[in-house]
Write a protein that holds these residues in place. Structure first.
Motif, mmCIF file in Angstrom:
data_model
loop_
_atom_site.group_PDB
_atom_site.id
_atom_site.type_symbol
_atom_site.label_atom_id
_atom_site.label_comp_id
_atom_site.label_asym_id
_atom_site.label_seq_id
_atom_site.Cartn_x
_atom_site.Cartn_y
_atom_site.Cartn_z
ATOM 1 N N LEU A 1 0.817 -1.204 0.000
ATOM 2 C CA LEU A 1 0.000 0.000 0.000
ATOM 3 C C LEU A 1 0.855 1.260 0.000
ATOM 4 O O LEU A 1 0.354 2.359 -0.220
ATOM 5 C CB LEU A 1 -0.930 0.006 1.214
ATOM 6 N N LEU A 2 2.153 1.097 0.262
ATOM 7 C CA LEU A 2 3.079 2.235 0.282
ATOM 8 C C LEU A 2 3.990 2.256 -0.937
ATOM 9 O O LEU A 2 4.958 3.014 -0.982
ATOM 10 C CB LEU A 2 3.933 2.178 1.559
ATOM 11 N N GLU A 3 3.676 1.452 -1.932
ATOM 12 C CA GLU A 3 4.573 1.278 -3.070
ATOM 13 C C GLU A 3 4.754 2.558 -3.879
ATOM 14 O O GLU A 3 5.768 2.733 -4.560
ATOM 15 C CB GLU A 3 4.064 0.158 -3.971
ATOM 16 N N GLN A 4 3.775 3.479 -3.821
ATOM 17 C CA GLN A 4 3.862 4.711 -4.597
ATOM 18 C C GLN A 4 4.647 5.819 -3.889
ATOM 19 O O GLN A 4 4.835 6.895 -4.431
ATOM 20 C CB GLN A 4 2.450 5.218 -4.921
ATOM 21 N N VAL A 5 5.111 5.563 -2.665
ATOM 22 C CA VAL A 5 5.929 6.540 -1.944
ATOM 23 C C VAL A 5 7.326 6.581 -2.566
ATOM 24 O O VAL A 5 7.867 5.538 -2.956
ATOM 25 C CB VAL A 5 6.009 6.165 -0.448
ATOM 26 N N PRO A 6 7.947 7.755 -2.686
ATOM 27 C CA PRO A 6 9.277 7.845 -3.311
ATOM 28 C C PRO A 6 10.303 6.935 -2.644
ATOM 29 O O PRO A 6 10.316 6.764 -1.430
ATOM 30 C CB PRO A 6 9.643 9.324 -3.115
ATOM 31 N N SER A 7 11.154 6.316 -3.482
ATOM 32 C CA SER A 7 12.296 5.486 -3.050
ATOM 33 C C SER A 7 11.885 4.175 -2.389
ATOM 34 O O SER A 7 12.702 3.526 -1.745
ATOM 35 C CB SER A 7 13.230 6.265 -2.110
ATOM 36 N N VAL A 8 10.632 3.761 -2.547
ATOM 37 C CA VAL A 8 10.148 2.525 -1.931
ATOM 38 C C VAL A 8 10.230 1.364 -2.916
ATOM 39 O O VAL A 8 9.840 1.483 -4.082
ATOM 40 C CB VAL A 8 8.698 2.685 -1.433
ATOM 41 N N VAL A 9 10.755 0.220 -2.440
ATOM 42 C CA VAL A 9 10.781 -1.036 -3.203
ATOM 43 C C VAL A 9 10.193 -2.120 -2.303
ATOM 44 O O VAL A 9 10.581 -2.235 -1.134
ATOM 45 C CB VAL A 9 12.216 -1.423 -3.615
ATOM 46 N N VAL A 10 9.246 -2.908 -2.825
ATOM 47 C CA VAL A 10 8.598 -3.937 -2.014
ATOM 48 C C VAL A 10 8.829 -5.312 -2.641
ATOM 49 O O VAL A 10 9.154 -5.438 -3.823
ATOM 50 C CB VAL A 10 7.085 -3.684 -1.868
ATOM 51 N N ILE B 1 13.360 1.320 1.808
ATOM 52 C CA ILE B 1 13.236 2.742 1.494
ATOM 53 C C ILE B 1 14.640 3.319 1.424
ATOM 54 O O ILE B 1 15.419 3.187 2.374
ATOM 55 C CB ILE B 1 12.399 3.480 2.553
ATOM 56 N N ARG B 2 14.975 3.887 0.280
ATOM 57 C CA ARG B 2 16.349 4.355 0.025
ATOM 58 C C ARG B 2 17.347 3.212 0.233
ATOM 59 O O ARG B 2 18.463 3.423 0.706
ATOM 60 C CB ARG B 2 16.714 5.544 0.913
ATOM 61 N N GLY B 3 16.971 2.005 -0.097
ATOM 62 C CA GLY B 3 17.857 0.853 0.012
ATOM 63 C C GLY B 3 17.930 0.252 1.402
ATOM 64 O O GLY B 3 18.557 -0.800 1.584
ATOM 65 N N SER B 4 17.301 0.864 2.400
ATOM 66 C CA SER B 4 17.336 0.367 3.773
ATOM 67 C C SER B 4 16.150 -0.552 4.024
ATOM 68 O O SER B 4 15.004 -0.182 3.728
ATOM 69 C CB SER B 4 17.297 1.537 4.763
ATOM 70 N N ASP B 5 16.419 -1.740 4.589
ATOM 71 C CA ASP B 5 15.331 -2.689 4.819
ATOM 72 C C ASP B 5 14.585 -2.363 6.100
ATOM 73 O O ASP B 5 14.881 -1.401 6.802
ATOM 74 C CB ASP B 5 15.856 -4.123 4.804
ATOM 75 N N ILE B 6 13.579 -3.202 6.418
ATOM 76 C CA ILE B 6 12.668 -2.891 7.510
ATOM 77 C C ILE B 6 13.371 -2.862 8.858
ATOM 78 O O ILE B 6 12.887 -2.210 9.790
ATOM 79 C CB ILE B 6 11.500 -3.907 7.515
ATOM 80 N N THR B 7 14.517 -3.532 9.005
ATOM 81 C CA THR B 7 15.229 -3.484 10.289
ATOM 82 C C THR B 7 15.846 -2.116 10.538
ATOM 83 O O THR B 7 16.281 -1.828 11.653
ATOM 84 C CB THR B 7 16.336 -4.553 10.351
ATOM 85 N N ARG B 8 15.892 -1.265 9.523
ATOM 86 C CA ARG B 8 16.438 0.087 9.664
ATOM 87 C C ARG B 8 15.346 1.148 9.533
ATOM 88 O O ARG B 8 15.643 2.334 9.428
ATOM 89 C CB ARG B 8 17.524 0.324 8.612
ATOM 90 N N ILE B 9 14.091 0.700 9.513
ATOM 91 C CA ILE B 9 12.960 1.612 9.379
ATOM 92 C C ILE B 9 12.166 1.594 10.677
ATOM 93 O O ILE B 9 11.672 0.551 11.100
ATOM 94 C CB ILE B 9 12.058 1.203 8.197
ATOM 95 N N ALA C 1 15.688 5.275 13.350
ATOM 96 C CA ALA C 1 15.384 5.366 11.922
ATOM 97 C C ALA C 1 16.689 5.584 11.165
ATOM 98 O O ALA C 1 17.279 6.658 11.241
ATOM 99 C CB ALA C 1 14.411 6.517 11.662
ATOM 100 N N PHE C 2 17.107 4.548 10.444
ATOM 101 C CA PHE C 2 18.367 4.648 9.721
ATOM 102 C C PHE C 2 18.172 4.681 8.207
ATOM 103 O O PHE C 2 19.128 4.704 7.456
ATOM 104 C CB PHE C 2 19.285 3.483 10.109
ATOM 105 N N GLY C 3 16.946 4.648 7.780
ATOM 106 C CA GLY C 3 16.648 4.824 6.368
ATOM 107 C C GLY C 3 15.356 5.580 6.213
ATOM 108 O O GLY C 3 15.168 6.359 5.292
ATOM 109 N N ALA C 4 14.442 5.340 7.174
ATOM 110 C CA ALA C 4 13.133 5.983 7.121
ATOM 111 C C ALA C 4 12.380 5.649 8.398
ATOM 112 O O ALA C 4 12.819 4.851 9.224
ATOM 113 C CB ALA C 4 12.346 5.508 5.905
ATOM 114 N N SER C 5 11.217 6.269 8.560
ATOM 115 C CA SER C 5 10.282 5.892 9.613
ATOM 116 C C SER C 5 8.882 5.863 9.018
ATOM 117 O O SER C 5 8.566 6.636 8.102
ATOM 118 C CB SER C 5 10.350 6.858 10.797
ATOM 119 N N ILE C 6 8.062 4.942 9.530
ATOM 120 C CA ILE C 6 6.672 4.803 9.099
ATOM 121 C C ILE C 6 5.808 5.038 10.329
ATOM 122 O O ILE C 6 5.785 4.225 11.252
ATOM 123 C CB ILE C 6 6.405 3.414 8.497
#
Length: 820
Positions: free
Chosen positions: A141-150, A165-173, A220-225
């Motif tokens: 559902l977040l696939e259209q956010v910039p820099s997101v890959v699912v 997000i920006r290459g950082s996986d969920i352990t860094r979000i 948050a080392f790549g992003a936060s949700i």
């Protein structure tokens, strides 16, 4: 001549007064950035007024030039009065501030960014979530956010899914729900499979990219949700969504709410079920969840209880597909494979992951003074579950089982079935004290959290062909982990002038982490560490005009290693060996924003554009290098110098809600300046004979595509009927940090089609029929993978073992939604 000029001016003045212009704009929530549909916009001292549309937009046509005063109001928000000198077509961006707490929901202001924060973020509205919510997991559902890959293990977006997000996986979000941390305290990951259909109870989501503002929980080392659950609905409702699609995928839910009862109380709930066979062989999912909430809404007090739970049973598809099978059998799933007595490959029918996670939140919001309020919450998360595996020819000694003697034969190995369990509690409190001046020029927050994790890890043998003298559910390892996390932060934004705003943020975080016991490979992993982090952040915003602004910020983030970084570095001895160091990130963000409207594109035509630059400089980033510990588990190692830098472009054009075009493009460079790869050489008995070090310079960080884009074109073909084309492109990604084309994920492009038809029949509020066709062009692609390398004595060949996660070819989901 003077008289002639005077006469000319007098003649032209009526023409100037008769000049007509358009006045338009958009009204949003100042706290979340979400559109406010249905807001009232009135021109004072006239009979002219309108209400905002679904996207918060409004427009007045053919107004004479001159001075006007707009009054903008919306239930639960402070009324705004805006003076406008109309001398040309003008577009306004108007924000309303939440009023008293009687209609405020559980707030997340303390951990959210605003237009005054000077950082990079995207707000995803409830409408944007709902239009994509056919039952796939939250990352999709977040696939259209910039820099997101699912990506999806099962291939179709149901079950175990991943997001970068920006290459950082969920352990860094960092992930929070109503300001409560969701990331697992040890792995740092968030498992959305434990929260099935949670999106159906979400009001909005803010995705901050980079370090962002201070938040609770994992760094948050790549992003936060930042997720906000649904807000108060004043009116009662009953709704249901039902989807069916490819791979026998089903989603069914019911949602209900009482509205305000006696003007003070409200209750909401949801029950959901999602099932799918998955695209990959046997990658089935059986997911159930509920969401319940009840609240008291007073004039100055809000007290609300929120509970939600998810239970999942998924057939494991974690291992991916070997590279050599991609072309011949791309849905192959080798997990649970064993050979029967006739030499035929078979699969254990209960090679499943089973987990339940229950969340409890109690929120209090209290007005203390006219411009001072307090928000606090108590929370508890209970997790319990296991995954079950069939294992062939395992050493009994590794499971604490004695050898079995039958006649003259001593049996030291056996086929068996094992379960690995997690049994944990996570509890604590969050708090925030918010103050703002009457003119809103100064906004401050003092907030933070105290959280405690207590988790047991253990394994049991539930069946063995040769069980020795073991009891039922023989336990072969056990360790306990505890983690205490305390955070306090202060934030302030100050509007220095009408155009210039300043933002400051300082966070102190302390962590105490202990592990006691043995891991599943019989190693003693007992150890204890402490961390103290100071994370400063500062930003500046400048308004060039009513519809243009620029921002910049600089932030420092620190992050403790994950559980496996400690346990995998541990030797058989009691003392730790090569204990990993914490990571530090220095993050620069800068950007330009443009929002406006123009009659050149038609009535109620709005557009926006944003360009952002970032530089993320890592110190001691933990990355896999190919190095192994003393029992062969892969290690992550601190590398001194690495960075990410890039440009993100986002644009939207909306033509009277008839045509909407949105695009975002992300260009990035993700590099490790110096990197040492470790290659292991094995002898005939699979013992390590030698370790070779290979030095690399300026290599790409794994799983970091240099280009990512998302595009949407949606057209309202007739009233209530919309068709959208969604197009996603992801550049080449490497499976390790060596930039080798022998170990990579190919670039891919995927197109989806979405159709939605909404009507309002007399017997219900709304009926919506929707169709989502994923991968419309039927492309064969993979979105994730992993690799390892081996060398063998006497053989100069390098053997790379690549495994991939193929995504589904063309598939569909059809849904029926009803509102009463």
């Amino acid at each position: 001549m003077k008289n002639l000029l005077f006469a000319l001016v007098v003649c032209l003045m009526p023409l100037q007064l008769l000049a007509q212009f358009n006045l338009s704009g958009r009204v949003t929530d100042a706290a979340t950035g979400s559109a406010l549909p249905g807001a009232s916009v009135i021109i004072e001292n006239t009979n002219t007024g309108t209400t905002t549309g679904p996207d918060g937009a409004f427009a007045f046509q053919n107004l004479a030039g001159g001075n006007y005063t707009l009054k903008v109001s919306f239930l639960g928000f402070e009324q705004a009065t805006i003076a406008v000198n109309l001398q040309k077509n003008t577009s306004l961006q108007l924000t309303l501030t939440p009023k008293t707490l009687q209609v405020k929901e559980v707030t997340v202001n303390a951990t959210r960014a605003t237009e005054k924060s000077g950082t990079t973020f995207t707000n995803v509205t409830q409408a944007q979530i709902a239009e994509r919510n056919f039952g796939q997991d939250m990352p999709y559902l977040l696939e259209q956010v910039p820099s997101v890959v699912v990506n999806s293990d099962a291939g179709a977006g149901v079950g175990y899914t991943g997001i970068r997000i920006r290459g950082s996986d969920i352990t860094r979000i960092n992930v929070t729900v109503n300001g409560i941390p969701i990331n697992d305290s040890e792995s740092h990951g968030t498992f959305f499979v434990n929260m099935p259909d949670f999106a159906s109870s979400v009001e909005d989501i803010q995705v901050q990219r980079g370090v962002g503002t201070s938040t609770n929980g994992a760094a948050a080392f790549g992003a936060s949700i930042n997720i906000q659950t649904q807000r108060l609905s004043r009116e009662g409702y009953a709704e249901t969504d039902n989807s069916f699609g490819s791979y026998n995928t089903w989603k069914n839910n019911v949602r209900f709410g009482t509205g305000l009862v006696n003007g003070k109380f409200a209750f909401d709930g949801r029950l959901s079920r999602i099932k799918s066979d998955g695209y990959i062989d046997r990658a089935s999912s059986d997911l159930k969840s509920f969401y319940l909430t009840g609240g008291y809404y007073g004039d100055k007090t809000m007290l609300k209880f929120v509970t939600f739970s998810g239970r999942e049973k998924t057939y494991q598809a974690w291992d991916g597909v070997p590279e050599d099978k991609l072309k011949t059998d791309r849905t192959y799933n080798g997990i649970g494979s064993y050979t029967d007595e006739n030499g035929v490959e078979r699969f254990y029918d209960n090679e499943t992951d089973n987990y339940q996670q229950d969340h409890y939140q109690l929120h209090l919001a209290q007005d203390l003074l006219p411009h001072l309020n307090f928000e606090g919450a108590l929370h508890l998360t209970r997790g319990l579950g296991y995954y079950e595996q069939y294992k062939e020819d395992r050493k009994l000694a590794n499971y604490g089982l004695a050898a079995v003697t039958i006649g003259n034969e001593t049996i030291t190995r056996s086929d068996l079935i094992q379960q690995k369990w997690l049994d944990n509690y996570f509890y604590g409190a969050t708090y925030a004290l918010n103050y703002s001046t009457e003119d809103n020029s100064l906004n401050t927050t003092l907030g933070g959290a105290w959280n405690r994790y207590d988790g047991d890890h253990y394994g049991e043998v539930i069946w063995a062909r040769y069980a020795s003298a073991s009891e039922i559910r023989h336990r072969y390892y056990f360790n306990n982990a505890t983690k205490t996390d305390f955070t306090i932060f202060g934030k302030a934004s100050y509007q220095l002038t009408d155009k210039l705003g300043l933002f400051g943020d300082l966070q102190y975080r302390t962590i105490d982490y202990e592990i006691d016991g043995e891991d599943d490979d019989n190693r003693n992993v007992t150890q204890q560490v402490n961390y103290h982090f100071l994370n400063p952040k500062a930003g500046v915003t400048y308004s060039i005009s009513d519809d243009q602004s620029v921002y910049a910020s600089y932030a420092v983030g620190n992050r403790e290693p994950a559980r496996t970084d400690f346990t995998d570095h541990k030797t058989q001895e009691t003392a730790a060996s090569n204990q990993p160091e914490h990571e530090t990130l220095y993050n620069l963000e800068a950007g330009y924003k443009l929002n406006g409207a123009t009659a050149l594109l038609g009535n109620n035509a709005n557009y926006s554009f944003e360009a952002g630059y970032y530089y993320m400089d890592y110190n001691n980033q933990l990355v896999p290098t190919g190095e192994l510990n003393d029992v062969g588990s892969p290690l992550r190692t601190n590398i001194k110098d690495s960075y990410r830098t890039g440009l993100e472009l986002t644009g939207t054009v909306n033509l009277s809600n008839v045509v909407e075009l949105s695009s975002n493009l992300a260009f990035s460079r993700n590099k490790i300046r110096n990197f040492t790869e470790y290659l292991y050489t094995y002898d005939a008995d699979y013992n390590v004979e030698a370790i070779t070090e290979v030095d690399h310079k300026l290599t790409d960080i794994a799983y970091s595509p240099a280009f990512v884009s998302s595009h949407k074109l949606e057209v309202q073909l007739l009233k209530g009927f919309k068709a959208a084309i969604l197009y996603k492109t992801v550049g080449k990604q490497y499976l390790d940090n060596t930039s080798s084309d022998e170990r990579k994920i190919e670039a891919y492009q995927v197109m989806d089609l979405r159709l939605r038809y909404t009507i309002k029949p007399t017997f219900m509020k709304e009926l919506e029929l929707a169709l989502l066709v994923n991968n419309l062009l039927d492309k064969e692609y993979v979105a994730n993978g992993y690799t390892w390398t081996e060398l063998y004595t006497g053989d100069t060949t390098r053997y790379d073992y690549n495994y991939y996660y193929p995504q589904a070819t063309r598939n569909f989901l059809f849904s029926v939604g009803m509102k009463f």
